[in-house]
Design a protein around this motif. Structure first.
Motif: not given
Length: 364
Positions: A60-67, A78-88, A106-111
């Motif tokens: 699992g990545l820590w990611i969600s969409g923009i409201q 932005p923090f979720k995106l950076i975290s997800s890119l790093w974990n991916a 949501f997760a498919s973007g960074p991955t």
């Protein structure tokens, strides 16, 4: 020594992204029994439960969409995106995938982004007639884009597009022979017409309210009702089981029997639902959700409705429901036309065709 095949599939948030990914994985497993599979999803979303149930490992990545509305939740993006890119990046470096497949969510973007900049083959499976911003951005680096609708050259590089359709449950391909079993399964009266209501796995508030408002009218018109309320709303609407010919369900597991039991169907217009309904070939009234990105459900529905293959009822026009349903119920010619036309749009070999494209990338 033969190099192992490692396959990452990323997608989730809703069943419409998860089930296609699982269907593709199952088909790939038949083709490559020795391959290693890993799913990447978003933490706290339904894929974290559904994917292990299907027998696959998931990270699992820590990611969600923009409201889309102004929300404090957007401050964390932005923090979720950076975290997800790093974990991916860490997941991909460790797993060493041969190919990464994205089915949306949501997760498919960074991955897929990390995979593409590391030179790993990527394939996007775009389910909708109007893609979201993530897939539009990812498409520039993707190797292949499998689509379900015509006209997506407006959004994606045309030389990468392959029209395959959306993966569907294989048990839907020969349902007509199950009609008697389905009637017994749901304890239906064979001399009455049956209306099926499906609002998605979580349910749809507007559709549930509509059916509640008209449930006595439907019973008076001798219509049996199979009503999937969704698990969020089941406790609120299960009391209507007391009415003759009405049954409520939080979730319907035997969709093959559910579809064949129905004479008419009311449904949201998610891409996977539409693909299944084309194969099923029953008269459908689509009530698209207006609360999704780019209003893509309305666009999905219109791609069917403009071919005289279904009816469209917007949430803003629900007061027209009785007239629309009565016309459909009483007009055998209209029923036959809708059934024939929607069946003509079916792409039943979608999963096999997508796997064929994946095979090309693996072997290239």
């Amino acid at each position: 020594m033969k190099q192992s095949i490692n396959i990452i599939l990323s997608g989730g948030g809703t069943g419409g992204h998860i089930y296609p990914a699982v269907s593709i994985a199952n088909q790939l497993k038949e083709k490559y029994p020795e391959a290693n599979f890993l799913f990447v999803g978003a933490k706290d979303r339904m894929e974290m439960e559904k994917v292990p149930q299907a027998g696959y490992e998931i990270k699992g990545l820590w990611i969600s969409g923009i409201q889309r509305s102004l929300s404090l939740k957007n401050l964390a993006f932005p923090f979720k995106l950076i975290s997800s890119l790093w974990n991916a990046f860490k997941i991909i470096r460790k797993f060493k995938p041969t190919i990464v497949i994205g089915t949306g969510g949501f997760a498919s973007g960074p991955t897929l982004y990390v995979a593409s900049i590391r030179g790993i083959k990527t394939l996007i499976q775009e389910q909708n007639s109007y893609p979201g911003i993530t897939n539009k951005l990812l498409s520039k680096k993707a190797d292949t884009i499998c689509v379900a609708y015509d006209g997506l050259e407006r959004f994606f590089p045309s030389d990468k597009i392959v029209k395959t359709g959306n993966p569907v449950r294989q048990d839907l391909l020969a349902i007509e022979s199950k009609r008697e079993v389905a009637i017994k399964f749901f304890d239906l009266k064979s001399d009455k017409k049956t209306l099926l209501i499906i609002g998605g796995s979580l349910g749809a508030r507007a559709i549930n309210n509509l059916i509640e408002e008209h449930i006595n009218w439907l019973v008076e018109n001798k219509v049996q009702v199979i009503w999937q309320t969704g698990k969020l709303y089941y406790d609120e609407f299960k009391k209507y089981d007391a009415l003759e010919g009405v049954q409520t369900h939080a979730f319907l597991n035997r969709m093959d029997l559910t579809y064949v039991a129905a004479d008419f169907i009311i449904s949201r217009a998610g891409a996977s639902s539409i693909s299944e309904l084309c194969i099923v070939g029953k008269p459908v009234i689509f009530i698209p959700s207006p609360n999704v990105a780019e209003d893509h459900q309305t666009k999905n529905a219109l791609s069917v409705v403009t071919k005289n293959a279904a009816l469209l009822l917007k949430e803003s026009e629900l007061n027209m429901f009785q007239n629309m349903f009565l016309e459909l119920k009483n007009d055998l010619e209209l029923q036959q036309k809708l059934s024939k036309n929607i069946k003509g749009l079916a792409l039943p070999n979608a999963t096999k065709d997508i796997v064929l494209e994946i095979e090309k990338l693996i072997n290239n």
